[in-house]
Design a protein around this motif. Structure first.
Motif, PDB file in Angstrom:
ATOM      1  N   CYS A  93      -7.164  28.384 -62.309  1.00  0.00           N
ATOM      2  CA  CYS A  93      -8.474  28.716 -62.858  1.00  0.00           C
ATOM      3  C   CYS A  93      -9.018  29.876 -62.031  1.00  0.00           C
ATOM      4  N   VAL A  94      -9.158  31.007 -62.650  1.00  0.00           N
ATOM      5  CA  VAL A  94      -9.679  32.184 -61.938  1.00  0.00           C
ATOM      6  C   VAL A  94     -10.789  32.817 -62.763  1.00  0.00           C
ATOM      7  N   ALA A  95     -11.714  33.469 -62.063  1.00  0.00           N
ATOM      8  CA  ALA A  95     -12.762  34.182 -62.786  1.00  0.00           C
ATOM      9  C   ALA A  95     -12.098  35.276 -63.619  1.00  0.00           C
ATOM     10  N   ALA A  96     -12.589  35.479 -64.833  1.00  0.00           N
ATOM     11  CA  ALA A  96     -12.034  36.523 -65.699  1.00  0.00           C
ATOM     12  C   ALA A  96     -12.129  37.879 -64.992  1.00  0.00           C
ATOM     13  N   PRO A  97     -11.244  38.821 -65.327  1.00  0.00           N
ATOM     14  CA  PRO A  97     -11.216  40.122 -64.648  1.00  0.00           C
ATOM     15  C   PRO A  97     -12.603  40.761 -64.506  1.00  0.00           C
ATOM     16  N   GLY A  98     -12.910  41.153 -63.283  1.00  0.00           N
ATOM     17  CA  GLY A  98     -14.173  41.856 -63.013  1.00  0.00           C
ATOM     18  C   GLY A  98     -15.412  40.979 -62.944  1.00  0.00           C
ATOM     19  N   THR A  99     -15.241  39.635 -63.052  1.00  0.00           N
ATOM     20  CA  THR A  99     -16.433  38.769 -63.120  1.00  0.00           C
ATOM     21  C   THR A  99     -16.549  37.803 -61.936  1.00  0.00           C
ATOM     22  N   ASP A 100     -15.790  38.030 -60.872  1.00  0.00           N
ATOM     23  CA  ASP A 100     -15.750  37.081 -59.760  1.00  0.00           C
ATOM     24  C   ASP A 100     -17.117  36.837 -59.110  1.00  0.00           C
ATOM     25  N   LYS A 101     -17.980  37.846 -59.115  1.00  0.00           N
ATOM     26  CA  LYS A 101     -19.289  37.716 -58.454  1.00  0.00           C
ATOM     27  C   LYS A 101     -20.403  37.309 -59.426  1.00  0.00           C
ATOM     28  N   SER A 102     -20.025  36.981 -60.656  1.00  0.00           N
ATOM     29  CA  SER A 102     -21.015  36.604 -61.666  1.00  0.00           C
ATOM     30  C   SER A 102     -20.655  35.260 -62.273  1.00  0.00           C
ATOM     31  N   TYR A 103     -21.583  34.710 -63.043  1.00  0.00           N
ATOM     32  CA  TYR A 103     -21.370  33.352 -63.576  1.00  0.00           C
ATOM     33  C   TYR A 103     -22.155  33.220 -64.883  1.00  0.00           C
ATOM     34  N   THR A 104     -21.442  33.112 -65.993  1.00  0.00           N
ATOM     35  CA  THR A 104     -22.116  32.836 -67.270  1.00  0.00           C
ATOM     36  C   THR A 104     -22.119  31.331 -67.467  1.00  0.00           C
ATOM     37  N   PHE A 105     -23.301  30.781 -67.732  1.00  0.00           N
ATOM     38  CA  PHE A 105     -23.401  29.331 -67.817  1.00  0.00           C
ATOM     39  C   PHE A 105     -23.773  28.821 -69.205  1.00  0.00           C
ATOM     40  N   ASN A 106     -23.333  27.600 -69.440  1.00  0.00           N
ATOM     41  CA  ASN A 106     -23.626  26.869 -70.663  1.00  0.00           C
ATOM     42  C   ASN A 106     -23.984  25.460 -70.224  1.00  0.00           C
ATOM     43  N   ILE A 107     -25.203  25.045 -70.505  1.00  0.00           N
ATOM     44  CA  ILE A 107     -25.658  23.714 -70.100  1.00  0.00           C
ATOM     45  C   ILE A 107     -25.748  22.812 -71.318  1.00  0.00           C
ATOM     46  N   ASP A 108     -24.939  21.772 -71.323  1.00  0.00           N
ATOM     47  CA  ASP A 108     -25.031  20.768 -72.389  1.00  0.00           C
ATOM     48  C   ASP A 108     -26.253  19.903 -72.127  1.00  0.00           C
TER      49      ASP A 108
END
Length: 417
Positions: free
Chosen positions: A286-301
């Motif tokens: 499990c790795v952050a998608a290319p270029g997104t290691d310092k960011s985080y898109t979230f989805n809260i159920d």
């Protein structure tokens, strides 16, 4: 709003149906779309907790990974005047339902559980309508993950990618080795998931915020957005021809079974690896998608509560809200689902390396102001704007539409109210 008009139109029908409806004591009917392996296992745990508290669980499961089918079913029930006790809804949709006057106040459960002090403000504000809690948060999902089968990578002579150049180098090697490079399901929400992850990787969190949260026209028509579609168009060439209509968990199964090398998907995918008995770092990466290691898109159920007249049903709602936020459920649900607890005080001992990385990155991104709500998963924009944008992205994925044409169409779609 179409929904508001339909509900007003059905007020007479509502009163007639409500008058003739017999409510069962201490029962919760919960509409949700947690139907895949890891998700279904998680729901079963909540049912078990509720039944131990003397509350009967009436399951109202509607299949469909992004919840479009569940939303349609929910609208029909509310318009008919017989809403379920609770339903899985999230993000701006909670506010939209709140405006219809159909959500129940669950402040008493939140006060007793000290939710305000437990939850980050970015989470608690989403759960409230006009300052009152109307929904209980279940978890935090990271969306911008890339899932990799390391055996496929090794057989192809490729390395784990951190940049887009490395990603396409790996994809080409995987394809030449006879595997599917990118496992994907050709459904609008899956297309949008890849799109927003690419946008974050290409332009960064600031660009993502302006373009896909604030819907700023300058950002939507910028060179970064053209580059986003150019990159998405290249990814498209590494997806197999049978992807149309494929469910996300079947795409994940391709990675699990070694038929495909990589998949862009939120961490609910990890629930599928876990159910299949796979270990992170060994059987999958499990790795952050290319270029997104310092960011985080979230989805809260989250589970929102609907107004019900029966006093026993109202008490059962509060019991459900309390159960959802309990440390017991937060731990077991997220271990099964692949997400992380919404409560920061849950012990990490049982969580794997993917989950603890997600916890660390969530905290770091929150501090760095690179924590972004997922547009693809109903956390960032209105359902109308989201739907219009989905249409453009899906058209781009399924035609020879140019990046420039897609950019103009997306900017226009973003104006949809």
């Amino acid at each position: 709003m179409m929904l508001k008009h339909a509900i007003k139109k059905s007020l007479i029908a509502t009163s007639l149906i409500a008058a003739s409806t017999v409510a069962y004591a201490a029962e919760v009917e919960v509409l949700h779309y947690w139907t895949s392996g890891g998700e279904a296992k998680s729901v079963a745990e909540l049912k078990k907790i509720m039944e131990a508290k003397g509350v009967t669980w009436k399951d109202f499961a509607v299949a469909g990974g992004a919840g479009e089918n569940a939303t349609t079913a929910l609208k029909a029930r509310v318009i008919a005047g017989s809403p379920p006790t609770a339903a899985q809804i999230k993000g701006p949709a909670i506010q939209e339902w709140g405006q219809e006057g159909v959500l129940a106040n669950i402040d008493s459960a939140a006060t007793a559980g000290k939710w305000d002090s437990l939850l980050p403000k970015s989470v608690s504000s989403v759960m409230k309508y006009q300052g009152h809690y109307v929904a209980a948060p279940v978890n935090v999902h990271r969306v911008n993950w890339l899932w990799i089968n390391p055996d496929v990578l090794k057989k192809a002579g490729a390395k784990t990618p951190t940049t887009w150049d490395e990603f396409f180098d790996a994809a080409e090697k995987i394809k030449k080795a006879g595997f599917v490079a990118v496992a994907h399901g050709g459904q609008p929400w899956q297309d949008a998931t890849v799109f927003e992850t690419v946008a974050l990787g290409v332009g960064g969190a600031d660009f993502y915020q302006k373009a896909l949260v604030k819907l700023d026209q300058t950002a939507l028509t910028s060179a970064n957005m053209v580059k986003t579609f150019d990159t998405l168009g290249k990814i498209k060439t590494y997806i197999d021809k049978d992807s149309a209509g494929r469910d996300w968990n079947l795409a994940t199964a391709m990675v699990i079974n070694g038929k495909a090398g990589m998949q862009f998907m939120g961490d609910w995918a990890k629930g599928e690896f876990t159910t299949a008995g796979k270990q992170p770092g060994k059987d999958y990466l499990c790795v952050a998608a290319p270029g997104t290691d310092k960011s985080y898109t979230f989805n809260i159920d989250s589970i929102a509560m609907f107004k019900v007249k029966n006093p026993d049903s109202q008490k059962a709602q509060l019991t459900l809200a309390t159960a959802i936020m309990s440390p017991e459920f937060q731990e077991v649900f997220n271990l099964n689902k692949g997400s992380i607890p919404v409560r920061p005080d849950i012990p990490r001992g049982k969580f794997d390396s993917c989950a603890t990385k997600s916890m660390d990155d969530f905290a770091a991104s929150s501090k760095a102001n690179t924590l972004e709500p997922s547009m693809a998963h109903g956390m960032a924009v209105s359902s109308a704007a989201q739907g219009a944008m989905f249409d453009v992205i899906a058209k781009f994925m399924n035609s020879n539409m140019t990046s420039q044409a897609a950019v103009q169409a997306l900017a226009k779609a973003a104006k949809t109210q």
